[in-house]
Enzyme design. Structure first.
Site, short mmCIF file in Angstrom:
data_model
loop_
_atom_site.label_atom_id
_atom_site.label_comp_id
_atom_site.label_asym_id
_atom_site.label_seq_id
_atom_site.Cartn_x
_atom_site.Cartn_y
_atom_site.Cartn_z
N GLU A 116 27.38 -22.53 32.36
CA GLU A 116 28.73 -21.47 30.66
C GLU A 116 29.01 -21.64 30.36
OE1 GLU A 116 27.26 -18.86 28.78
OE2 GLU A 116 25.20 -18.13 30.58
N SER B 25 -10.05 -4.30 2.06
CA SER B 25 -9.77 -3.49 0.77
C SER B 25 -9.01 -1.82 1.06
CB SER B 25 -11.51 -2.90 0.88
OG SER B 25 -12.82 -4.18 1.08
#
Length: 777
Positions: A120, A398
């Site tokens: 960091e 469908s």
């Protein structure tokens, strides 16, 4: 004047007496000193501009910094939880309210310090809160790569987490100035070890956990001091994107991030090459233990919470740290019932524990998502995992027909429910690729109503061709459904090669919302989860229903009238609820020849990868998808109706104590006999003269697509063309004329109100490799 006096005077003026003589000028004409003076002026001007710019910048910085909030220990150490309320204003979850295990500066392991600082802020112990070298390095890197690498120090990150929004859009110049100012002040008041400890205790670590000590206890069941190197590296790397680096949900991404941390530790000489290699080779799940749920309701509402968080974050807010009151549309009782239906065998019989179900319940009048389950038998240690109810990577089969074919035909071509269609050998327009029905049969002349009841593929494709792909796509888009590449096969399948992050294709959520527009007389409501967000200062954002007319009321009413028959006597007979007025549609996908070869099944096998049902009443729309996460694990034929079973049980519950209203026929529709017509658009439908079929015989003697087949089956058999389909001409030669007002529209009597009987010996199925995942029903 004497000669001496003249010489002395000339010396005082810096020249000899000869210089006054005509023609005795310098050889460069005086140009070189003039250039030097210009450059000097430019340089001094730039310096002046720089000084002015610096002063202006310092002035602007101070104008922002003086309004910065005051440093407080409570702010640096506390998290602010957000409350989630259901539709009855009851709190059902708090985000960020988890118990936190705090650690003291003297107890932070050196290994964790090395890991956090390495990945960091490797100059953490050298800067004073703001690191100019880091800022310049990040700026150069961004310029070189086009990236967005940040230049914030650990101290600045702590300030941001404590005082400001972490959203990118909120990172304006004022916030950056205040962040830097507070970071400098914090470095004056606190030691490096205290600042690092604040950060370690504050960061979010996914799964509702804050602080690395809490994460260590929850993930590994031991304190930070007892973690191994790879375990420590995993936790150190999580804060930048905790949900993305969650080892339970995204183990591959989490491992990549962990290995980055290990690499930076090696580069900073915190670990040896051997330690790096050994840690990198360690599995990401090494030592992980199952997570405990925050409360008994968490499993029930986990998928819903995930979508609530996404909606709140789209507003630019952080529900974990902003202390929000989030009011949702959740009907908790309905959510619990849906969860029980899907996760127990009390209501529905499931084939096995791996069988998956995803379902969404929507209020048709508002678009509010009242309940949603995104998976079945989700492990206890998974939070905010995959929500299958919003995924578009499976085929709804469908259920596409009403929204891609028949609905657009009524809307654009004024088709009636009694429109005569030909269930006969058909190909995708412009190709020789055949379109066959699930039962490998053709029934000749039949009405659109019967074509929908029995879910005939041939008539759906013919109708799609008659409408045109552009108008069909427009109809779908108004219902919240898009395809990047919309092909003719999408007339009977939601399959698409490009999902666009769920932007394209159809999910349970999208399907329920689309069919809700039929229930709402053609008005589409965009589905949403959050009704209101109240902020700490008392202000609020209220979510209004986003409504638009997606189709004429005549289209919606006529489609609903036909879809009622799908439940009362068609393919969804098991979805019926006694006394309840409802409509719906089934959808079942199938496998290609390549898929069947991988599975080791024959073309005649009655198996499917996906089975879907969507239905609605005047009050609710419910969609249900079923299948396995691994698509090549097939659904046996006897469980194709499980989706409609789930729907039936849920709709039975939702309809308790609710009026069983029917839809009121609008003035734009007229009824003649059992069929409906758009007012002012009567049509005379004639059988094609060259079809070779007689209406009576074609009903009584269905034509098989296989000469050796005499009975019907529901085995999938569709193909998908590899080219785009033309949509200019209809697939049939059915003529339309406008009869006089006294003309009675023709009617067709089907052979039976029951769907074709199933054959114990399915016929041979024709699968075509050009279709990816076709729909059989």
């Amino acid at each position: 004047m004497t000669t001496d006096e003249i010489g002395s005077r000339a010396a005082r003026y810096g020249r000899t007496s000869a210089s006054n003589s005509t023609g005795n000028t310098p050889s460069n004409g005086g140009k070189k000193p003039k250039k030097k003076r210009i450059f000097l002026k430019i340089f001094l001007g730039l310096v002046l501009l720089g000084v002015l710019g610096l002063l202006a910048g310092l002035g602007l910085f101070w104008s922002y910094a003086k309004d910065a909030p005051k440093l407080e220990d409570e702010k640096l150490s506390a998290t602010v939880s957000s409350k989630l309320y259901d539709a009855n204003n009851e709190v059902f979850e708090e985000l960020g309210a988890e118990k936190r295990e705090m650690i003291k500066p003297t107890d932070v392991p050196q290994l964790l310090k090395d890991a956090v600082v390495s990945v960091e802020d490797k100059r953490f112990y050298k800067h004073s809160g703001v690191d100019p070298i880091r800022i310049l390095g990040s700026a150069f890197s961004n310029f070189k790569t086009g990236g967005l690498q940040g230049g914030s120090t650990l101290t600045q990150q702590l300030i941001k987490l404590s005082y400001f929004s972490t959203k990118e859009k909120d990172q304006n110049l004022k916030r950056k100035a205040q962040e830097a100012w507070l970071a400098i002040q914090l470095e004056k008041e606190k030691s490096k070890e205290e600042i690092l400890t604040y950060y370690i205790n504050k960061v979010y670590m996914a799964n509702g956990l804050y602080g690395m000590e809490t994460a260590a206890q929850s993930y590994y069941g031991k304190p930070l001091a007892e973690l191994t190197l790879p375990q420590t590296a995993l936790l150190a790397g999580m804060p930048q994107a905790p949900n993305d680096y969650d080892p339970y949900v995204k183990p591959d991404v989490a491992k990549e991030r962990r290995d980055v941390v290990l690499y930076t530790m090696k580069e900073n000489d915190k670990i040896t090459q051997k330690e790096y290699e050994d840690a990198k080779a360690t599995p990401i799940d090494d030592g992980l233990q199952p997570l405990k749920q925050s409360n008994e309701n968490r499993k029930v509402v986990d998928n819903y919470i995930k979508e609530v968080i996404a909606e709140v974050e789209s507003l630019g807010k952080n529900p974990y740290t902003d202390g929000l009151d989030i009011h949702t549309n959740l009907d908790m009782n309905a959510q619990k019932r849906l969860y029980d239906i899907i996760n127990s065998d009390t209501y529905v019989d499931y084939p096995d524990a791996d069988f998956q179900v995803a379902s969404t319940v929507i209020d048709v009048k508002t678009g509010q998502v009242k309940a949603q389950i995104g998976g079945r038998n989700i492990p206890d240690d998974v939070q905010l995992g995959s929500n299958l109810a919003i995924e578009t990577d499976r085929d709804v089969g469908s259920t596409m027909k009403p929204i891609a074919d028949y609905g657009p035909a009524i809307e654009n071509l004024n088709y009636s429910t009694g429109r005569i269609m030909m269930d006969q050998p058909t190909t995708y327009e412009g190709t020789n690729i055949p379109v066959t029905n699930a039962d490998m049969q053709y029934y000749g002349a039949l009405t659109m109503r019967k074509a929908i009841m029995y879910s005939r593929n041939t008539t759906a494709i013919q109708t799609f061709d008659a409408v045109g792909s552009d108008k069909s796509a427009d109809f779908l888009k108004d219902l919240g459904i898009e395809f990047k590449d919309f092909v003719a096969a999408n007339a009977i399948s939601s399959n698409t090669s490009d999902l666009g992050g769920n932007k394209y294709g159809v999910s349970s959520l999208k399907l329920a919302a689309a069919y809700a527009a039929f229930a709402n007389m053609g008005v589409y409501n965009k589905p949403y989860y959050v009704s209101k967000v109240v902020y700490q200062d008392g202000s609020e954002d209220v979510t209004e229903t986003e409504s638009k007319r997606a189709m004429k009321d005549s289209t919606a009413y006529m489609m609903t009238d036909m879809l009622k028959d799908v439940i009362s006597g068609g393919t969804a007979f098991n979805a019926g609820v006694p006394g309840l007025i409802q409509a719906g549609k089934t959808g079942t996908a199938n496998y290609t020849e390549d898929d069947l070869a991988k599975i080791g099944a024959s073309a005649s096998s009655s198996i499917a990868p996906d089975s879907t049902f969507v239905g609605y009443t005047p009050h609710y729309a419910v969609s249900v998808w079923t299948g396995y996460k691994q698509r090549l694990t097939p659904i046996p034929y006897e469980y194709w109706g499980t989706a409609s079973d789930v729907y039936r049980e849920m709709m039975t519950y939702l309809s308790e104590g609710v009026s069983t209203d029917d839809w009121v026929m609008p003035d734009s529709v007229i009824r003649s006999g059992s069929e409906l017509y758009v007012k002012g658009a009567y049509e005379e439908q004639l059988l094609p003269s060259n079809s070779g079929y007689e209406s009576s015989s074609s009903w009584e003697n269905p034509v098989s697509s296989d000469p050796g087949t005499t009975s019907s089956s529901t085995v999938p058999s569709q193909t998908e063309p590899s080219v785009s389909q033309s949509s200019e001409a209809p697939a049939t030669s059915t003529q339309q004329t406008e009869p006089s007002s006294s003309t009675t529209p023709p009617e067709v009597t089907p052979p039976s109100s029951d769907p074709p009987e199933e054959s114990s010996t399915p016929p041979v199925v024709q699968n075509n490799s050009a279709r990816r995942r076709p729909s059989p029903d």
